[in-house]
Scaffold this motif. Sequence first.
Motif, PDB file in Angstrom:
ATOM      1  N   SER A 136       1.090  -1.132   0.659  1.00 55.15           N
ATOM      2  CA  SER A 136       0.079  -0.022   0.121  1.00 55.15           C
ATOM      3  C   SER A 136       0.908   1.437   0.328  1.00 55.15           C
ATOM      4  O   SER A 136       0.762   2.218   0.886  1.00 55.15           O
ATOM      5  CB  SER A 136      -0.984  -0.494   1.519  1.00 55.15           C
ATOM      6  OG  SER A 136      -1.640  -1.299   1.055  1.00 55.15           O
ATOM      7  N   VAL A 137       1.475   1.387  -1.164  1.00 55.02           N
ATOM      8  CA  VAL A 137       2.020   2.442  -1.547  1.00 55.02           C
ATOM      9  C   VAL A 137       2.798   3.493  -2.679  1.00 55.02           C
ATOM     10  O   VAL A 137       2.679   2.803  -3.804  1.00 55.02           O
ATOM     11  CB  VAL A 137       3.921   2.113  -0.825  1.00 55.02           C
ATOM     12  CG1 VAL A 137       5.275   3.032  -1.132  1.00 55.02           C
ATOM     13  CG2 VAL A 137       4.569   1.120   0.094  1.00 55.02           C
ATOM     14  N   ASN A 138       2.724   4.230  -2.655  1.00 52.99           N
ATOM     15  CA  ASN A 138       1.950   4.987  -3.838  1.00 52.99           C
ATOM     16  C   ASN A 138       3.830   6.258  -4.209  1.00 52.99           C
ATOM     17  O   ASN A 138       4.165   7.337  -3.367  1.00 52.99           O
ATOM     18  CB  ASN A 138       1.196   6.265  -3.739  1.00 52.99           C
ATOM     19  CG  ASN A 138       0.643   7.425  -4.434  1.00 52.99           C
ATOM     20  OD1 ASN A 138       0.094   6.265  -5.869  1.00 52.99           O
ATOM     21  ND2 ASN A 138       0.609   8.499  -4.978  1.00 52.99           N
ATOM     22  N   ILE A 139       4.070   6.572  -5.453  1.00 56.25           N
ATOM     23  CA  ILE A 139       5.380   6.155  -5.740  1.00 56.25           C
ATOM     24  C   ILE A 139       5.171   7.392  -7.338  1.00 56.25           C
ATOM     25  O   ILE A 139       5.015   6.318  -7.984  1.00 56.25           O
ATOM     26  CB  ILE A 139       6.431   4.908  -5.875  1.00 56.25           C
ATOM     27  CG1 ILE A 139       6.691   3.902  -4.495  1.00 56.25           C
ATOM     28  CG2 ILE A 139       7.991   5.588  -6.384  1.00 56.25           C
ATOM     29  CD1 ILE A 139       7.621   2.503  -4.769  1.00 56.25           C
ATOM     30  N   ALA A 140       5.174   8.502  -6.924  1.00 51.27           N
ATOM     31  CA  ALA A 140       5.241   8.712  -7.390  1.00 51.27           C
ATOM     32  C   ALA A 140       6.010  10.223  -8.326  1.00 51.27           C
ATOM     33  O   ALA A 140       5.915  11.215  -7.139  1.00 51.27           O
ATOM     34  CB  ALA A 140       3.778   9.317  -8.024  1.00 51.27           C
ATOM     35  N   GLY A 175       9.660   3.831 -14.124  1.00 50.27           N
ATOM     36  CA  GLY A 175       9.166   2.890 -13.137  1.00 50.27           C
ATOM     37  C   GLY A 175       9.950   2.696 -12.422  1.00 50.27           C
ATOM     38  O   GLY A 175      10.533   2.802 -11.555  1.00 50.27           O
ATOM     39  N   ILE A 176      10.346   1.155 -12.749  1.00 55.65           N
ATOM     40  CA  ILE A 176      11.153   0.216 -12.631  1.00 55.65           C
ATOM     41  C   ILE A 176      12.174  -0.092 -13.060  1.00 55.65           C
ATOM     42  O   ILE A 176      11.906  -0.732 -14.500  1.00 55.65           O
ATOM     43  CB  ILE A 176      10.473  -1.340 -11.560  1.00 55.65           C
ATOM     44  CG1 ILE A 176       9.320  -0.791 -10.558  1.00 55.65           C
ATOM     45  CG2 ILE A 176      11.557  -2.138 -10.572  1.00 55.65           C
ATOM     46  CD1 ILE A 176       8.190  -1.770 -10.284  1.00 55.65           C
ATOM     47  N   ALA A 224       2.520   5.041 -16.671  1.00 57.74           N
ATOM     48  CA  ALA A 224       2.026   5.990 -17.338  1.00 57.74           C
ATOM     49  C   ALA A 224       4.138   6.684 -16.256  1.00 57.74           C
ATOM     50  O   ALA A 224       4.040   8.026 -15.895  1.00 57.74           O
ATOM     51  CB  ALA A 224       1.724   7.527 -16.707  1.00 57.74           C
ATOM     52  N   ASN A 225       5.122   6.057 -16.603  1.00 55.79           N
ATOM     53  CA  ASN A 225       6.447   6.074 -16.030  1.00 55.79           C
ATOM     54  C   ASN A 225       6.799   6.448 -17.663  1.00 55.79           C
ATOM     55  O   ASN A 225       6.903   6.119 -17.984  1.00 55.79           O
ATOM     56  CB  ASN A 225       6.664   5.027 -15.295  1.00 55.79           C
ATOM     57  CG  ASN A 225       6.042   5.058 -14.386  1.00 55.79           C
ATOM     58  OD1 ASN A 225       6.342   5.983 -13.068  1.00 55.79           O
ATOM     59  ND2 ASN A 225       5.623   3.705 -13.813  1.00 55.79           N
TER      60      ASN A 225
END
Length: 208
Positions: free
Chosen positions: A138-142, A178-179, A196-197
């Motif tokens: 439950s992590v948001n990375i933006a 992203g990754i 969307a990265n």
Amino acid sequence: TEIYTLSLHDALPISEAWFNTTTFIDNEANAGGAIYIDSGHVSTNGTSTGASASTNFVGNEATANVNGFGGAIDNSGGVITVNFTNFSNNEASGTGGDGGALNNDGGVGSVSNSGFSGNFANRDGGAIYTSTSLNLTSVNIAGNRAGRNGGGILVAGGNTSLNKTVVSGNFAGNLGGGIRVTGGTVSLTNFSLVKANFPSNCSGTPAC
């Protein structure tokens, strides 16, 4: 609001540190702008994701050109547990800077109910650089950026698991907006999304 700069070293008689609803703001160090860990256990926690009820790392910076890792936290050999914590506008600014917010290189990490936004690494891992075990739930990375690879996350080893986690709108100057995976494995479960990265969502892994 309390402001800390913490260094955990073997030479100090500290084995555990716990921080609840604490703000770390505008701290600076060669590595681990706010917290550096080479042994022991550090935990950050809040009661919700709202800024006033969470622990916050804002505007911290790791400055060294060599081994200048972890703009907010550098975990090089301990255990880091992060819950209800927000990381924003932290920076690993040196020419070899990895992990704009969190560097998990030699330790064990767990992050849940937390967010990473606006962080920057001059080299790899705009938000997170990890080469050992890291669990994200439950992590948001933006909106994070890396000068080279892994705008959101750079995985160089170990197993990184994403559970109910979103990686979106991150940027890398080279590979893996992203990754980016150069070693180890990545798994996505329970509706985790990488989207969307730029220039791509993932590089070096079939996971996304």
